[in-house]
Write a protein that holds these residues in place. Structure first.
Motif, mmCIF file in Angstrom:
data_model
loop_
_atom_site.group_PDB
_atom_site.id
_atom_site.type_symbol
_atom_site.label_atom_id
_atom_site.label_comp_id
_atom_site.label_asym_id
_atom_site.label_seq_id
_atom_site.Cartn_x
_atom_site.Cartn_y
_atom_site.Cartn_z
ATOM 1 N N SER A 7 0.855 -1.186 0.000
ATOM 2 C CA SER A 7 0.000 0.000 0.000
ATOM 3 C C SER A 7 0.888 1.233 0.000
ATOM 4 N N GLY A 8 0.260 2.371 -0.252
ATOM 5 C CA GLY A 8 0.992 3.626 -0.192
ATOM 6 C C GLY A 8 1.389 4.217 -1.526
ATOM 7 N N GLY A 9 1.131 3.494 -2.602
ATOM 8 C CA GLY A 9 1.453 4.032 -3.912
ATOM 9 C C GLY A 9 0.512 5.161 -4.288
ATOM 10 N N GLY A 10 0.842 5.831 -5.381
ATOM 11 C CA GLY A 10 0.005 6.931 -5.842
ATOM 12 C C GLY A 10 0.746 7.843 -6.777
ATOM 13 N N LEU A 11 0.198 9.025 -6.949
ATOM 14 C CA LEU A 11 0.771 10.035 -7.824
ATOM 15 C C LEU A 11 1.513 11.065 -6.969
ATOM 16 N N VAL A 12 2.742 11.345 -7.342
ATOM 17 C CA VAL A 12 3.554 12.314 -6.595
ATOM 18 C C VAL A 12 4.361 13.132 -7.587
ATOM 19 N N GLN A 13 4.613 14.373 -7.245
ATOM 20 C CA GLN A 13 5.424 15.229 -8.106
ATOM 21 C C GLN A 13 6.903 14.924 -7.926
ATOM 22 N N ALA A 14 7.648 15.146 -8.962
ATOM 23 C CA ALA A 14 9.093 14.964 -8.887
ATOM 24 C C ALA A 14 9.657 15.807 -7.743
ATOM 25 N N LEU A 20 5.950 3.526 0.952
ATOM 26 C CA LEU A 20 5.262 2.282 0.650
ATOM 27 C C LEU A 20 5.315 1.356 1.854
ATOM 28 N N SER A 21 4.238 0.613 2.051
ATOM 29 C CA SER A 21 4.172 -0.365 3.128
ATOM 30 C C SER A 21 3.858 -1.736 2.557
ATOM 31 N N CYS A 22 4.341 -2.754 3.252
ATOM 32 C CA CYS A 22 4.038 -4.132 2.869
ATOM 33 C C CYS A 22 3.720 -4.902 4.147
ATOM 34 N N ALA A 23 2.480 -5.312 4.262
ATOM 35 C CA ALA A 23 2.048 -6.102 5.409
ATOM 36 C C ALA A 23 2.046 -7.571 5.017
ATOM 37 N N ALA A 24 2.712 -8.386 5.819
ATOM 38 C CA ALA A 24 2.883 -9.795 5.484
ATOM 39 C C ALA A 24 2.161 -10.702 6.460
ATOM 40 N N SER A 25 1.348 -11.583 5.921
ATOM 41 C CA SER A 25 0.781 -12.660 6.737
ATOM 42 C C SER A 25 1.644 -13.877 6.464
ATOM 43 N N THR A 69 14.886 4.471 1.475
ATOM 44 C CA THR A 69 15.285 3.793 2.702
ATOM 45 C C THR A 69 14.330 2.644 2.968
ATOM 46 N N ILE A 70 14.880 1.456 3.141
ATOM 47 C CA ILE A 70 14.070 0.297 3.482
ATOM 48 C C ILE A 70 14.191 0.034 4.973
ATOM 49 N N SER A 71 13.077 -0.355 5.586
ATOM 50 C CA SER A 71 13.078 -0.664 7.010
ATOM 51 C C SER A 71 12.020 -1.728 7.282
ATOM 52 N N ARG A 72 12.097 -2.315 8.470
ATOM 53 C CA ARG A 72 11.136 -3.349 8.818
ATOM 54 C C ARG A 72 10.865 -3.334 10.314
ATOM 55 N N THR A 78 5.835 -6.091 9.035
ATOM 56 C CA THR A 78 5.707 -5.032 8.041
ATOM 57 C C THR A 78 7.083 -4.552 7.593
ATOM 58 N N VAL A 79 7.167 -4.227 6.317
ATOM 59 C CA VAL A 79 8.362 -3.622 5.757
ATOM 60 C C VAL A 79 7.929 -2.361 5.010
ATOM 61 N N TRP A 80 8.784 -1.365 5.018
ATOM 62 C CA TRP A 80 8.486 -0.084 4.376
ATOM 63 C C TRP A 80 9.569 0.292 3.381
ATOM 64 N N LEU A 81 9.178 1.129 2.445
ATOM 65 C CA LEU A 81 10.141 1.755 1.549
ATOM 66 C C LEU A 81 9.837 3.244 1.539
#
Length: 123
Positions: A7-14, A20-25, A69-72, A78-81
C-alpha cells in the motif's frame, strides 16, 4: 495462506516523497529477507532495495541509494520503503517480496510476492 499486501502508492510530483508499506501474513516473518522490486511498462522487473531478516543489513540498487530507505518491524510483520526526492524514472509498479537471506538483488530467489502498488511520478 501467505499474503504480502502493498500500500501507499500513488501520484507524486518529482522531488516529493512517498512511503510504501508491505504487510505480510507470513509465519516466521522475522526469518525472511524482505525486498522491494519494481517494474515499469515494457521493462524487466528490477531490484530496488532489500533488508536482512534482522534489519541490520540493507542493500540498494544504485538508482535508489541516497534517496530510498528500506526498514522493517518484525513485531508488526511489516516492511516499508521510504522514497524521497523521487524522479519520473521511478514510475513503476512496486512489488514487495520475501525470501532467503542471500543473493538479495536476484528476484528468482524470492518465494513470495505481493500484487504490487503503482507509483507515478509527474515531472
Amino acid at each position: 495462506q501467505v499474503q504480502l499486501v502493498e500500500s501507499g502508492g500513488g501520484l507524486v510530483q518529482a522531488g516529493g516523497s512517498l512511503r510504501l508499506s508491505c504487510a505480510a501474513s507470513l509465519r516466521s516473518f522475522s526469518s525472511y529477507a524482505m525486498a522491494w522490486f519494481r517494474q515499469a511498462p515494457g521493462k524487466e522487473r528490477e531490484f530496488v532495495a532489500a533488508i536482512s531478516w534482522s534489519g541490520v543489513s540493507t542493500y540498494y540498487a544504485d538508482s535508489a541509494k541516497g534517496r530510498f530507505t528500506i526498514s522493517r518491524d518484525n513485531a508488526k510483520n511489516t516492511v516499508w520503503l521510504q522514497m524521497d526526492r523521487v524522479k519520473p524514472e521511478d514510475t513503476a509498479v512496486y512489488y514487495c517480496a520475501a525470501g532467503p537471506n542471500r543473493d538479495y538483488s536476484n528476484y528468482v530467489q524470492y518465494d513470495y510476492w505481493g500484487q504490487g502498488t503503482q507509483v507515478t511520478v509527474s515531472s
